[in-house]
Design a protein around this motif. Structure first.
Motif, PDB file in Angstrom:
ATOM      1  N   THR A 163      35.185  51.039  42.242  1.00  5.33           N
ATOM      2  CA  THR A 163      35.656  49.427  41.989  1.00  5.33           C
ATOM      3  C   THR A 163      35.590  48.718  43.188  1.00  5.33           C
ATOM      4  O   THR A 163      35.222  47.689  43.137  1.00  5.33           O
ATOM      5  CB  THR A 163      37.328  49.601  41.515  1.00  5.33           C
ATOM      6  N   ILE A 164      35.873  49.179  44.436  1.00  9.91           N
ATOM      7  CA  ILE A 164      35.584  48.279  45.645  1.00  9.91           C
ATOM      8  C   ILE A 164      33.961  47.937  45.733  1.00  9.91           C
ATOM      9  O   ILE A 164      33.745  46.561  45.871  1.00  9.91           O
ATOM     10  CB  ILE A 164      36.193  49.110  46.748  1.00  9.91           C
ATOM     11  N   ASN A 201      41.094  39.992  47.322  1.00 11.87           N
ATOM     12  CA  ASN A 201      42.481  40.553  47.565  1.00 11.87           C
ATOM     13  C   ASN A 201      42.610  41.995  46.974  1.00 11.87           C
ATOM     14  O   ASN A 201      43.179  42.747  47.343  1.00 11.87           O
ATOM     15  CB  ASN A 201      43.294  39.552  46.813  1.00 11.87           C
ATOM     16  N   VAL A 202      41.737  42.107  45.729  1.00  9.01           N
ATOM     17  CA  VAL A 202      41.928  43.345  45.226  1.00  9.01           C
ATOM     18  C   VAL A 202      41.064  44.515  45.974  1.00  9.01           C
ATOM     19  O   VAL A 202      41.595  45.465  46.010  1.00  9.01           O
ATOM     20  CB  VAL A 202      41.030  43.268  43.730  1.00  9.01           C
ATOM     21  N   ILE A 203      40.035  44.110  46.406  1.00  7.43           N
ATOM     22  CA  ILE A 203      39.595  45.178  47.516  1.00  7.43           C
ATOM     23  C   ILE A 203      40.479  45.408  48.649  1.00  7.43           C
ATOM     24  O   ILE A 203      40.557  46.417  48.924  1.00  7.43           O
ATOM     25  CB  ILE A 203      37.971  44.509  48.110  1.00  7.43           C
ATOM     26  N   SER A 204      41.184  44.304  49.109  1.00  5.40           N
ATOM     27  CA  SER A 204      41.984  44.802  50.207  1.00  5.40           C
ATOM     28  C   SER A 204      43.204  45.817  49.853  1.00  5.40           C
ATOM     29  O   SER A 204      43.549  46.897  50.505  1.00  5.40           O
ATOM     30  CB  SER A 204      42.540  43.608  50.721  1.00  5.40           C
ATOM     31  N   LEU A 205      43.714  45.535  48.583  1.00  4.96           N
ATOM     32  CA  LEU A 205      44.913  46.351  48.048  1.00  4.96           C
ATOM     33  C   LEU A 205      44.443  47.768  47.737  1.00  4.96           C
ATOM     34  O   LEU A 205      45.126  48.521  48.131  1.00  4.96           O
ATOM     35  CB  LEU A 205      45.247  45.585  46.860  1.00  4.96           C
ATOM     36  N   GLN A 376      49.876  44.217  41.576  1.00  2.36           N
ATOM     37  CA  GLN A 376      49.303  42.946  42.409  1.00  2.36           C
ATOM     38  C   GLN A 376      47.726  43.020  41.827  1.00  2.36           C
ATOM     39  O   GLN A 376      47.207  41.805  41.616  1.00  2.36           O
ATOM     40  CB  GLN A 376      49.387  43.122  43.457  1.00  2.36           C
ATOM     41  N   SER A 377      47.068  44.119  41.991  1.00  2.00           N
ATOM     42  CA  SER A 377      45.679  44.326  41.535  1.00  2.00           C
ATOM     43  C   SER A 377      45.408  43.981  40.077  1.00  2.00           C
ATOM     44  O   SER A 377      44.431  43.177  39.933  1.00  2.00           O
ATOM     45  CB  SER A 377      45.144  45.685  42.032  1.00  2.00           C
ATOM     46  N   LEU A 381      43.062  40.939  38.776  1.00  2.00           N
ATOM     47  CA  LEU A 381      42.046  40.987  37.706  1.00  2.00           C
ATOM     48  C   LEU A 381      42.175  40.194  36.733  1.00  2.00           C
ATOM     49  O   LEU A 381      41.231  39.655  36.263  1.00  2.00           O
ATOM     50  CB  LEU A 381      41.920  42.525  37.499  1.00  2.00           C
ATOM     51  N   SER A 382      43.309  40.032  36.167  1.00  2.00           N
ATOM     52  CA  SER A 382      43.483  39.375  35.180  1.00  2.00           C
ATOM     53  C   SER A 382      43.361  37.705  34.987  1.00  2.00           C
ATOM     54  O   SER A 382      42.629  36.953  34.394  1.00  2.00           O
ATOM     55  CB  SER A 382      45.199  39.248  34.491  1.00  2.00           C
ATOM     56  N   ASN A 383      43.711  37.344  36.364  1.00  2.24           N
ATOM     57  CA  ASN A 383      43.619  35.953  36.899  1.00  2.24           C
ATOM     58  C   ASN A 383      41.903  35.719  37.120  1.00  2.24           C
ATOM     59  O   ASN A 383      41.450  34.575  36.708  1.00  2.24           O
ATOM     60  CB  ASN A 383      43.992  35.494  38.137  1.00  2.24           C
TER      61      ASN A 383
END
Length: 513
Positions: A163-164, A201-205, A376-377, A381-383
């Protein structure tokens, strides 16, 4: 749905509670607690004291056998002269087989004692085979559960890595291209930059989600040979064919690795199972050939079997000592395994106690420690998907060249969302907790029962071989010597020449013949 929400439970068995309640003494004969701390020298002393009980029993067995040897070798020397005088007096009333009534009774008594001891040994061998099979089944269930847990952990790491990697590809590739194309249009440029910011942000989470501490190889970890050009959802495979860790050293890795533990346990279990099979076969061969030697009255065979019986006696008491220490230590662990896992540095190094407690207990009242990060992830992803839909609807009519880059970003996002849903399912506590419970049941139920049966086998076989070694000297004494057998054969046979001369004289004496 009711079955999905039910988590299997584990309770210590009766034998675990009984063995855990045994008093513990150290080498100074002081009472110690029964908390499972294998690295503590005080706890190891209690196991040594329990193992030394079998050594004391071995000494008692040796003294009993030695007393019988002294009895047969020293106390019965005077019986030979008395027996010879009785044989001379009863020579006329002998049955012709070369044995007196006392010898016949002695042989019968020794035979029955040997048969009873061999029967007890055969019963012990049967118990040993059953216990060895039960212990092997328990270890097989334990290693299978560890391999399944290892595959789950490796799948989680691989999903996070893929994913990352996919999001990083979208940032450095298509999104960068879209920013260059949308330079002249501020609304589209803002949407593209928002997608990039949300991806980062998703990568960080996701980078903060990890069940395996750094430096732990799960067998499916980040592989440099994995293609970074495309991200595809993982297809689960059976744990039996899942890659596992091959131990490269005999040292316990820190932190704990389920794959390393499974492979190490499998290798050690193979040697343990084979050793017990060879020991059981040795006992069986000794018992059968002792009966054969008694039936054939073969001294050389009994001498050979006596040597092997001494070896079997030492092995039986020695195995009983090891089994006693193992059973007690296993009962201490199985009485409260969660406390040991939470307090052991091999398990909690690099992993928070909240994460371990969540997967060990898996209570419905507990929230996942990764719930906030996953939520939060998911929102990010939805946004991203919403921004890409707006760009697809509004930007493509004005910027036709952005279609390829936009399609690449959408494809990566779809694969990322598929991996994310699998990741959410794997991070749930039910799967890993089921593997943990199955491993405990295999170790603490079947494994504990098998070790108890093996302990009973060792004790009964030691008693049987002690009785056999005590009865064999009497069997040797009851056997007729070679001179007695020769004299008996001479007394029973008639001289053919003498009988021929007697018959000739008889015929000459009869005048009518």
């Amino acid at each position: 749905m009711a079955a999905m929400t039910t988590v299997p439970s584990y309770t210590p068995s009766l034998w675990v509670r009984v063995c855990h309640a045994l008093p513990r003494l150290d080498l100074t004969m002081q009472m110690r607690d029964n908390i499972f701390v294998p690295d503590s020298w005080e706890y190891q002393q209690t196991l040594l004291v329990l193992s030394s009980l079998s050594a004391i029993a071995l000494v008692i067995s040796l003294l009993v056998v030695l007393s019988f040897l002294i009895h047969y070798c020293c106390c019965h020397r005077g019986d030979r002269s008395e027996g010879s005088e009785e044989e001379e007096e009863d020579e006329d009333g002998s049955t012709g087989h070369g044995y007196s009534g006392k010898k016949g009774r002695g042989i019968c008594c020794v035979t029955w004692v040997a048969v009873a001891a061999v029967t007890l040994c055969c019963v012990a061998i049967g118990i040993g085979f059953y216990g060895n099979s039960e212990a092997n089944d328990g270890m097989y269930q334990l290693t299978s559960s560890l391999l399944t847990a290892n595959y789950t952990l490796a799948s989680i790491d691989l999903l996070i890595s893929d994913t990352i990697t996919g999001l990083q590809l979208s940032i450095s590739g298509p999104l960068m291209t879209l920013e260059e194309l949308f330079t002249g249009s501020k609304p589209f440029l803002v949407s593209t930059r928002n997608c990039r910011r949300l991806s980062e942000n998703v990568i960080s989470l996701l980078s903060s989600i990890s069940l395996t501490p750094p430096g732990t190889d799960t067998g499916l970890g980040n592989d440099s040979s994995i293609s970074r050009a495309s991200i595809v959802p993982l297809t689960p495979v059976p744990p039996s064919v899942a890659p596992t860790v091959v131990p490269t050293s005999n040292l316990v890795p820190s932190p704990f690795s389920p794959g390393w533990a499974a492979n190490t346990l499998m290798v050690n279990e193979d040697y343990r199972w084979l050793s017990y099979v060879l020991l059981l076969l040795l006992d069986l061969i000794v018992c059968l050939f002792i009966l054969l030697g008694l039936a054939k009255q073969a001294r050389w065979l009994l001498i050979l079997m006596t040597v092997l019986a001494w070896l079997a006696l030492f092995l039986s008491w020695g195995s009983l000592g090891l089994e006693t220490a193992t059973v007690v230590a296993l009962s201490d662990f199985c009485s409260d395994p969660n406390a040991f896992v939470l307090n052991s540095t091999n398990f909690n190094t690099g992993t928070s106690s909240d994460v371990l407690d969540y997967y060990l207990t898996c209570s419905r009242r507990m929230n996942s420690p990764f719930q906030q990060l996953l939520t939060q992830s998911q929102r990010a992803l939805s946004n991203i998907h919403t921004h890409l839909s707006n760009l697809d609807r509004n930007a493509l009519p004005q910027f036709p060249k952005a279609e390829k880059s936009l399609r690449d970003v959408q494809q990566i996002l779809n694969s990322t969302e598929g991996n994310f849903h699998q990741l959410v399912a794997l991070l749930n506590c039910r799967g890993l907790n089921k593997d943990y419970i199955d491993s405990l049941k295999g170790l603490c139920y079947d494994g504990m029962e098998g070790l108890l049966y093996l302990s009973l086998y060792s004790f009964l076989s030691a008693l049987a071989f002690t009785a056999i070694l005590c009865s064999l000297p009497g069997a040797w004494r009851s056997f007729p010597s070679e001179s007695e057998e020769y004299e008996d054969s001479d007394s029973e046979s008639e001289d053919p020449f003498t009988s021929h001369q007697d018959s000739k004289r008889f015929l000459q004496w009869q005048p009518w013949l």
